[in-house]
Design an enzyme around this catalytic site. Structure first.
Site, mmCIF file in Angstrom:
data_model
loop_
_atom_site.group_PDB
_atom_site.id
_atom_site.type_symbol
_atom_site.label_atom_id
_atom_site.label_comp_id
_atom_site.label_asym_id
_atom_site.label_seq_id
_atom_site.Cartn_x
_atom_site.Cartn_y
_atom_site.Cartn_z
ATOM 1 N N HIS A 1 1.733 8.085 45.577
ATOM 2 C CA HIS A 1 3.139 7.978 45.991
ATOM 3 C C HIS A 1 3.251 8.405 47.454
ATOM 4 C CE1 HIS A 1 7.426 8.676 46.374
ATOM 5 N NE2 HIS A 1 7.570 7.867 45.333
ATOM 6 N N GLY B 1 14.294 6.264 49.230
ATOM 7 C CA GLY B 1 15.325 7.295 49.363
ATOM 8 C C GLY B 1 16.231 7.108 50.569
HETATM 9 C C1 PEP Z 1 10.420 6.419 44.595
HETATM 10 O O1 PEP Z 1 10.489 7.639 44.674
HETATM 11 O O2 PEP Z 1 9.380 5.945 44.161
HETATM 12 C C2 PEP Z 1 11.572 5.613 45.014
HETATM 13 C C3 PEP Z 1 11.434 4.323 45.024
HETATM 14 O O3 PEP Z 1 12.719 6.280 45.346
HETATM 15 P P1 PEP Z 1 14.173 5.614 45.622
HETATM 16 O O4 PEP Z 1 14.445 4.655 44.514
HETATM 17 O O5 PEP Z 1 15.114 6.779 45.629
HETATM 18 O O6 PEP Z 1 14.087 4.934 46.958
#
Ligand code: PEP
Length: 249
Positions: A94, A171
């Protein structure tokens, strides 16, 4: 090739025990048939959430894991420990692990190998920063991150999932356009075809992640190589998460 959609929520470092259990129950109750649903939960709530999900089809997952089996690894959690509390999938690579906590390609590769070898499903995350996109390096970055995987030891396409998550979209409220997502997803499938073979690549689910919300999910999920989503912020409320799940049916 019809692939079953797979939408996973990544709760990151959010919720408390009570909230985690309530969220898990609401997701389990609302999860429809016809799409695979998972939740990647903070380590300390895995056990409680696993119990809340008992009897449902929602998969329990972890957000990271140590590649070593046991021993002197202060602060780490082994894959056997995750299996012991019912985890069925683990995220590797990630962008927050890579860019905030310094997991380099070697660490990520070891983790991915250990997760797949353990029999769990692996969701391997790839994606470029804004700087890399602006420098036209997106496909090269994604290619290198795919090469963290070991094709010779990964034989079951059902247990390998790639999450394409442009770092600039995570995010931020700024999602990739449908076209940007499809371009990279198609590239990923082609790259998997070269690393494995076309038949294998055609069966691997490729999730999109990065500000996927109920109002943009349908367009992204309608792209031919977008097979689901990895959802952060919108996964913290059952209503928004399930709206995305339903769009993936
Ligand atoms: C993630 O943390 O993998 C992600 C996609 O976060 P968000 O949907 O908040 O952009």
């Amino acid at each position: 090739m019809a692939r079953t959609g797979f939408v996973a929520g990544n709760w990151k470092m959010n919720t408390n025990k009570q909230g985690a259990v309530a969220l898990a129950k609401a997701v389990a109750q609302g999860a429809p048939a016809g799409v695979q649903v998972g939740v990647a939960v903070p380590f300390v709530y895995l056990d409680a959430v696993g119990q809340a999900l008992a009897g449902s089809s929602v998969m329990l997952g972890a957000q990271d894991a140590c590649w070593l089996p046991n021993g002197a690894c202060t602060g780490e959690i082994s894959i056997e420990m995750l299996k012991d509390v019912g985890a069925k999938f683990v995220l590797t690579g990630h962008s927050e692990r890579r860019h905030i906590f310094g997991d380099g390609p070697e660490f990520v590769a070891k983790k991915a190998h250990a997760v797949y070898s353990s029999g769990l499903t692996l969701i391997h995350c790839v994606g470029e920063t804004l700087e890399q996109r602006d420098a036209n390096q997106t496909l090269a970055v994604v290619q290198k991150q795919l090469e963290e995987l070991q094709p010779a030891s990964i034989a079951d396409p059902d247990r390998l999932v790639i999450a394409y998550e442009p770092v600039w979209a995570i995010g931020t409220g700024r999602n990739a356009t449908n076209e940007q997502a499809q371009e990279v997803h198609a590239y990923i499938r082609q790259a998997l075809g070269k690393l494995w073979n076309q038949n294998f690549a055609s069966q691997v689910r490729i999730q999109y992640g990065g500000s996927m919300k109920p109002d943009n999910a349908a367009g992204l999920l309608a792209q031919p190589d977008v097979d689901g989503g990895l959802i952060g912020g919108a996964a913290l409320k059952a209503e928004s998460f399930l709206a995305i799940v339903n769009a993936a049916k």
